[in-house]
Design a protein around this motif. Structure first.
Motif, mmCIF file in Angstrom:
data_model
loop_
_atom_site.group_PDB
_atom_site.id
_atom_site.type_symbol
_atom_site.label_atom_id
_atom_site.label_comp_id
_atom_site.label_asym_id
_atom_site.label_seq_id
_atom_site.Cartn_x
_atom_site.Cartn_y
_atom_site.Cartn_z
ATOM 1 N N GLN A 45 0.873 -1.174 0.000
ATOM 2 C CA GLN A 45 0.000 0.000 0.000
ATOM 3 C C GLN A 45 0.910 1.224 0.000
ATOM 4 O O GLN A 45 1.477 1.596 1.024
ATOM 5 C CB GLN A 45 -0.943 0.028 1.207
ATOM 6 N N GLU A 46 1.066 1.810 -1.179
ATOM 7 C CA GLU A 46 1.988 2.928 -1.350
ATOM 8 C C GLU A 46 1.345 4.009 -2.198
ATOM 9 O O GLU A 46 0.468 3.732 -3.029
ATOM 10 C CB GLU A 46 3.278 2.453 -2.007
ATOM 11 N N ASN A 47 1.789 5.250 -1.998
ATOM 12 C CA ASN A 47 1.230 6.365 -2.751
ATOM 13 C C ASN A 47 1.555 6.288 -4.230
ATOM 14 O O ASN A 47 0.757 6.687 -5.082
ATOM 15 C CB ASN A 47 1.733 7.694 -2.185
ATOM 16 N N LEU A 48 2.736 5.790 -4.555
ATOM 17 C CA LEU A 48 3.172 5.714 -5.942
ATOM 18 C C LEU A 48 4.255 4.653 -6.058
ATOM 19 O O LEU A 48 5.186 4.617 -5.260
ATOM 20 C CB LEU A 48 3.719 7.072 -6.415
ATOM 21 N N GLY A 49 4.122 3.787 -7.039
ATOM 22 C CA GLY A 49 5.176 2.807 -7.238
ATOM 23 C C GLY A 49 4.835 1.833 -8.338
ATOM 24 O O GLY A 49 3.676 1.653 -8.710
ATOM 25 N N ILE A 50 5.871 1.204 -8.874
ATOM 26 C CA ILE A 50 5.710 0.143 -9.855
ATOM 27 C C ILE A 50 6.701 -0.966 -9.500
ATOM 28 O O ILE A 50 7.845 -0.684 -9.117
ATOM 29 C CB ILE A 50 5.927 0.659 -11.296
ATOM 30 N N THR A 51 6.254 -2.190 -9.568
ATOM 31 C CA THR A 51 7.127 -3.306 -9.210
ATOM 32 C C THR A 51 8.009 -3.686 -10.389
ATOM 33 O O THR A 51 7.794 -3.256 -11.529
ATOM 34 C CB THR A 51 6.304 -4.544 -8.803
ATOM 35 N N GLU A 52 8.980 -4.510 -10.111
ATOM 36 C CA GLU A 52 9.723 -5.147 -11.183
ATOM 37 C C GLU A 52 8.820 -6.152 -11.881
ATOM 38 O O GLU A 52 7.771 -6.550 -11.351
ATOM 39 C CB GLU A 52 10.952 -5.866 -10.606
ATOM 40 N N VAL A 53 9.207 -6.581 -13.071
ATOM 41 C CA VAL A 53 8.510 -7.680 -13.727
ATOM 42 C C VAL A 53 8.969 -8.965 -13.043
ATOM 43 O O VAL A 53 10.177 -9.242 -12.956
ATOM 44 C CB VAL A 53 8.824 -7.721 -15.233
ATOM 45 N N THR A 253 5.633 -7.400 -25.378
ATOM 46 C CA THR A 253 5.362 -6.138 -24.687
ATOM 47 C C THR A 253 6.122 -6.035 -23.373
ATOM 48 O O THR A 253 6.158 -6.985 -22.589
ATOM 49 C CB THR A 253 3.847 -6.003 -24.413
ATOM 50 N N ASN A 254 6.726 -4.888 -23.136
ATOM 51 C CA ASN A 254 7.362 -4.599 -21.847
ATOM 52 C C ASN A 254 6.252 -4.269 -20.848
ATOM 53 O O ASN A 254 5.558 -3.258 -20.990
ATOM 54 C CB ASN A 254 8.331 -3.420 -22.001
ATOM 55 N N LEU A 255 6.055 -5.127 -19.841
ATOM 56 C CA LEU A 255 4.919 -4.978 -18.941
ATOM 57 C C LEU A 255 5.003 -3.711 -18.098
ATOM 58 O O LEU A 255 3.978 -3.079 -17.815
ATOM 59 C CB LEU A 255 4.792 -6.213 -18.041
ATOM 60 N N GLN A 256 6.204 -3.344 -17.689
ATOM 61 C CA GLN A 256 6.348 -2.093 -16.937
ATOM 62 C C GLN A 256 5.931 -0.897 -17.779
ATOM 63 O O GLN A 256 5.191 -0.027 -17.318
ATOM 64 C CB GLN A 256 7.788 -1.915 -16.457
ATOM 65 N N GLN A 257 6.420 -0.837 -19.012
ATOM 66 C CA GLN A 257 6.096 0.279 -19.885
ATOM 67 C C GLN A 257 4.609 0.311 -20.212
ATOM 68 O O GLN A 257 4.017 1.384 -20.358
ATOM 69 C CB GLN A 257 6.930 0.201 -21.170
ATOM 70 N N TRP A 258 3.986 -0.872 -20.302
ATOM 71 C CA TRP A 258 2.545 -0.943 -20.564
ATOM 72 C C TRP A 258 1.769 -0.276 -19.423
ATOM 73 O O TRP A 258 0.849 0.509 -19.651
ATOM 74 C CB TRP A 258 2.115 -2.397 -20.728
ATOM 75 N N LEU A 259 2.151 -0.586 -18.183
ATOM 76 C CA LEU A 259 1.476 0.005 -17.032
ATOM 77 C C LEU A 259 1.733 1.504 -16.926
ATOM 78 O O LEU A 259 0.829 2.274 -16.566
ATOM 79 C CB LEU A 259 1.915 -0.699 -15.751
ATOM 80 N N ILE A 260 2.921 1.925 -17.241
ATOM 81 C CA ILE A 260 3.243 3.357 -17.208
ATOM 82 C C ILE A 260 2.395 4.106 -18.231
ATOM 83 O O ILE A 260 1.889 5.204 -17.965
ATOM 84 C CB ILE A 260 4.751 3.571 -17.460
ATOM 85 N N GLN A 261 2.225 3.516 -19.405
ATOM 86 C CA GLN A 261 1.382 4.144 -20.423
ATOM 87 C C GLN A 261 -0.069 4.200 -19.977
ATOM 88 O O GLN A 261 -0.757 5.209 -20.186
ATOM 89 C CB GLN A 261 1.492 3.384 -21.749
ATOM 90 N N LEU A 262 -0.550 3.132 -19.330
ATOM 91 C CA LEU A 262 -1.922 3.126 -18.824
ATOM 92 C C LEU A 262 -2.112 4.218 -17.777
ATOM 93 O O LEU A 262 -3.126 4.936 -17.776
ATOM 94 C CB LEU A 262 -2.258 1.756 -18.243
ATOM 95 N N LYS A 263 -1.158 4.366 -16.880
ATOM 96 C CA LYS A 263 -1.227 5.426 -15.859
ATOM 97 C C LYS A 263 -1.282 6.799 -16.528
ATOM 98 O O LYS A 263 -2.066 7.668 -16.104
ATOM 99 C CB LYS A 263 -0.008 5.329 -14.941
ATOM 100 N N SER A 264 -0.499 7.002 -17.564
ATOM 101 C CA SER A 264 -0.513 8.273 -18.281
ATOM 102 C C SER A 264 -1.890 8.533 -18.892
ATOM 103 O O SER A 264 -2.392 9.670 -18.843
ATOM 104 C CB SER A 264 0.554 8.263 -19.380
ATOM 105 N N GLN A 265 -2.524 7.489 -19.415
ATOM 106 C CA GLN A 265 -3.870 7.642 -19.964
ATOM 107 C C GLN A 265 -4.873 8.051 -18.888
ATOM 108 O O GLN A 265 -5.775 8.865 -19.142
ATOM 109 C CB GLN A 265 -4.326 6.336 -20.610
ATOM 110 N N VAL A 266 -4.735 7.490 -17.688
ATOM 111 C CA VAL A 266 -5.634 7.840 -16.587
ATOM 112 C C VAL A 266 -5.512 9.324 -16.244
ATOM 113 O O VAL A 266 -6.511 10.022 -16.056
ATOM 114 C CB VAL A 266 -5.337 6.962 -15.351
ATOM 115 N N TYR A 267 -4.275 9.829 -16.200
ATOM 116 C CA TYR A 267 -4.068 11.238 -15.863
ATOM 117 C C TYR A 267 -4.555 12.172 -16.972
ATOM 118 O O TYR A 267 -4.976 13.304 -16.700
ATOM 119 C CB TYR A 267 -2.589 11.497 -15.564
ATOM 120 N N LYS A 268 -4.512 11.700 -18.219
ATOM 121 C CA LYS A 268 -4.942 12.526 -19.347
ATOM 122 C C LYS A 268 -6.434 12.382 -19.652
ATOM 123 O O LYS A 268 -6.964 13.080 -20.511
ATOM 124 C CB LYS A 268 -4.134 12.163 -20.588
ATOM 125 N N SER A 269 -7.113 11.483 -18.949
ATOM 126 C CA SER A 269 -8.528 11.219 -19.204
ATOM 127 C C SER A 269 -9.389 12.394 -18.752
ATOM 128 O O SER A 269 -8.916 13.316 -18.084
ATOM 129 C CB SER A 269 -8.969 9.950 -18.469
#
Length: 285
Positions: A45-53, A253-269
């Motif tokens: 439970q963290e404010n911001l973070g991404i795990t390793e693959v 697909t790079n799974l980390q980069q996929w999640l980072i792109q999804l997060k960017s879409q959420v902020y731009k929504s």
């Protein structure tokens, strides 16, 4: 990104897939992180973070829990849920709604947490003797799990939200003898009163009252095929960026980069990340 490690996890031998998770507080009006998640052997439970693959070998347990914003201190309930999963896995017990509720009822919580509530979506599985992968989805509330099958163009939602809108559809179908198409459930879009959830876990610190009732959960057994990809996410993801707008994903697909792109879409929504967001992506070989 660090988590609480469960050293007694089931021993792993053969690689069957990979997973990665991202979480962010977003622009939540209460400035709280009320999401929590469980990834294989750790809860977070963290404010911001991404795990390793992380490689998946034999057994896996992946879950997200979203604190109900209308309940006070709901971040404590979502954290208690993923910690309960951690204890169940330490004891080699299956993750079920009733098992989680029993763990929650054992907790010694301050009285101010009375009524804190949260959702759950969990994917738990194991390679069987025939080398096929069987998994169980346990679902309470409006967090969701999606599957993208190999050579399929669209994500399929495997869970049906426990909310007022879906409940109204089910009652109408029963009353009028109608067959409701699955696409009519889980209408996507930003939150409104019709999306109010009807099932959730609740903390009950006041032991003078009867123990809390286990929420109605949906349990589904599925077979996982080679090439399947799953996303387990809170409503801070799927409400703001419906699955038809998610980035494409395949075995390269790079799974980390996929999640980072999804997060960017959420902020731009349109919703501009008005809620916490958590997503786990898992790809099977």
């Amino acid at each position: 990104m660090t988590g609480s490690n469960n050293a007694n996890s089931i021993p792993n031998n053969s690689l069957i897939g990979q997973c990665c998770a991202i979480t962010f507080k977003g622009n939540a009006s209460n400035n709280l992180q009320q999401d929590a998640f469980f990834l294989l052997d750790n809860w977070y439970q963290e404010n911001l973070g991404i795990t390793e693959v992380i490689d998946i070998k034999d057994y896996f347990c992946l879950a997200v829990s979203d604190g109900v914003a209308s309940s006070s201190y709901s971040q404590h309930c979502s954290k208690a849920i993923v910690k309960a999963i951690d204890r169940l896995r330490s004891d080699s017990q299956q993750v079920t709604a009733s098992a989680i509720q029993k763990q929650l009822d054992k907790g010694n919580y301050p009285i101010k947490l009375q009524g804190a509530a949260a959702t759950l979506t969990c994917l738990e599985g194991l390679v069987n003797d025939k080398k096929s992968i069987k998994a169980t989805i346990t679902h309470v509330g409006d967090s969701r799990i999606y599957r993208l099958s190999k050579d399929k163009p669209h994500w399929q939602c495997l869970t049906r939200d426990h909310n007022l809108l879906n409940e109204m559809l089910e009652e109408k179908a029963k009353k009028e003898g109608l067959d409701i198409e699955e696409v009519e459930y889980n209408l996507e879009g930003m939150a409104s009163s019709l999306y109010a959830i009807t099932e959730f876990f609740v903390l009950t610190p006041d032991k003078t009252n009867p123990q809390s009732v286990t929420p109605n959960s949906t349990t589904t057994s599925i077979n996982i095929d080679s090439g399947d990809v799953f996303v387990i996410c809170t409503d801070g993801i799927h409400d703001l960026v419906p699955s038809q707008y998610w980035p494409s994903v395949d075995q390269s697909t790079n799974l980390q980069q996929w999640l980072i792109q999804l997060k960017s879409q959420v902020y731009k929504s349109e919703g501009r990340a008005y809620d916490n967001g958590t997503a786990i992506i898992v790809r099977f070989d």
